[in-house]
Motif scaffolding. Structure first.
Motif, mmCIF file in Angstrom:
data_model
loop_
_atom_site.group_PDB
_atom_site.id
_atom_site.type_symbol
_atom_site.label_atom_id
_atom_site.label_comp_id
_atom_site.label_asym_id
_atom_site.label_seq_id
_atom_site.Cartn_x
_atom_site.Cartn_y
_atom_site.Cartn_z
ATOM 1 N N VAL A 212 0.843 -1.184 0.000
ATOM 2 C CA VAL A 212 0.000 0.000 0.000
ATOM 3 C C VAL A 212 0.886 1.244 0.000
ATOM 4 N N THR A 213 0.575 2.167 -0.888
ATOM 5 C CA THR A 213 1.336 3.414 -0.914
ATOM 6 C C THR A 213 1.056 4.198 0.362
ATOM 7 N N LEU A 239 3.252 8.257 7.332
ATOM 8 C CA LEU A 239 2.255 7.983 8.364
ATOM 9 C C LEU A 239 1.987 6.481 8.423
ATOM 10 N N LEU A 240 2.258 5.864 9.580
ATOM 11 C CA LEU A 240 1.981 4.442 9.764
ATOM 12 C C LEU A 240 0.545 4.219 10.209
ATOM 13 N N ASN A 241 0.016 5.174 10.969
ATOM 14 C CA ASN A 241 -1.387 5.157 11.390
ATOM 15 C C ASN A 241 -1.763 6.588 11.782
ATOM 16 N N ASP A 242 -2.902 6.745 12.443
ATOM 17 C CA ASP A 242 -3.367 8.094 12.793
ATOM 18 C C ASP A 242 -2.456 8.795 13.794
#
Length: 317
Positions: A212-213, A239-242
């Motif tokens: 996933v980009t 960004l790995l997550n929020d």
């Protein structure tokens, strides 16, 4: 007196020219090594040791009908396999329940695919041995990267004399102790490989891994100090997550990952080392935020600690 000075100048010029020539030759060999990973067909078994941990893997790689195929099987434990067909990746596990808990298998050779010659020259000196050694039954030449400071580890590569393929790699501390080793015990080139050699085994569970980009965000941080040659690989943060952002730095050989996450508590500095890998973590109050910082890289502990203390918001520049 003039003759002495002229003689000294000639000697210095000769030594500089020799060092430059050796660097050029060494960089050319490293470039050939990287190219060999994808251009050659090969099949073999290598052993990787990190500290007291050790495991063996079987690797197969070939170009079939213009398509690149690769398979990596962990020969210890539950024999997890990763199959790559061009950009398509399949992870193969003994069963579906095991797939939810097992860590993916990674190929250590891939860490060298982003070598940067200019940065390497800032951080390392090169030493090319004239002695020919035997690794996995193949003639090899040793190329050593000697760090110019104490903020990175040394590296020794044994390259196949015929095709520059990497037969052995050592990561070395300042005393020359081996921290991490990857060494082929058996290797053959131009093996007879078929598409059927890269199919998941019967009775196993297969999972396609979709790349996933990642989302990118403005990099709001910088380091007030970095070892010579180290620089950001990405202009922005990933960004790995929020909550968690990742930065990546490299000196052309070694990568350092930096993870930044907001937190409510101050955590003192802690460190964990395994082989050549160092993981350092701490929380710092920066402006109005408390951030948990984690740095992971194959560098000495002093490098990780100093980088953690040098982390700062760009507004402080």
């Amino acid at each position: 007196m003039r003759k002495v000075i002229v003689s000294l100048l000639i000697t210095v010029a000769f030594n500089l020219a020799s060092a430059s020539s050796e660097s050029d030759t060494s960089l050319a060999k490293l470039t050939s090594m990287v190219q060999s990973f994808s251009s050659l067909s090969y099949q073999g078994v290598f052993v990787r040791s990190q500290g007291v941990a050790m495991n063996s893997m079987k690797i197969r790689h070939g170009l079939i009908d213009g398509v690149e195929y690769e398979s990596l099987i962990d020969l210890d434990g539950d024999k997890i396999e990763v199959i790559r067909i061009d950009d398509s990746v399949i992870c193969v596990y003994p069963d579906i329940s095991f797939a939810n808990t097992a860590a993916p298998v990674s190929a250590p050779l891939k860490q060298f695919k982003e070598l940067n010659g200019d940065r390497l020259l800032e951080g390392y000196r090169f030493k090319l041995s004239k002695k020919i050694e035997l690794i996995a039954g193949r003639k090899a030449q040793k190329l050593t990267l000697l760090p110019k400071d104490s903020y990175r580890f040394g590296h020794a590569f044994w390259l196949d004399m015929e095709n520059s393929f990497l037969l052995k790699h050592d990561t070395l501390d300042a005393e020359g102790k081996v921290l991490d080793r990857v060494q082929f015990t058996d290797i053959s080139f131009n093996p007879t490989l078929k598409k059927s050699d890269f199919l998941p085994r019967l009775g196993t569970y297969s999972r396609h891994v979709v790349s996933v980009t990642p989302k990118m965000t403005d990099n709001k941080w910088h380091f007030t100090w970095l070892p010579d040659g180290f620089a950001p690989v990405w202009r922005d943060a990933r960004l790995l997550n929020d909550r968690t952002a990742m930065l990546l730095l490299s000196d052309g050989m070694t990568s350092i990952s930096v993870f930044v996450e907001p937190t409510d508590t101050i955590k003192p500095y802690s460190v964990m080392e395994m082989g050549a890998t160092t993981v350092g973590e701490m929380s710092r109050s920066l402006l109005t935020d408390i951030l948990r910082l984690t740095i992971v890289g194959e560098v000495p502990e002093k490098t990780v600690e100093k980088m953690l203390m040098s982390f700062a918001p760009r507004t402080m520049q």
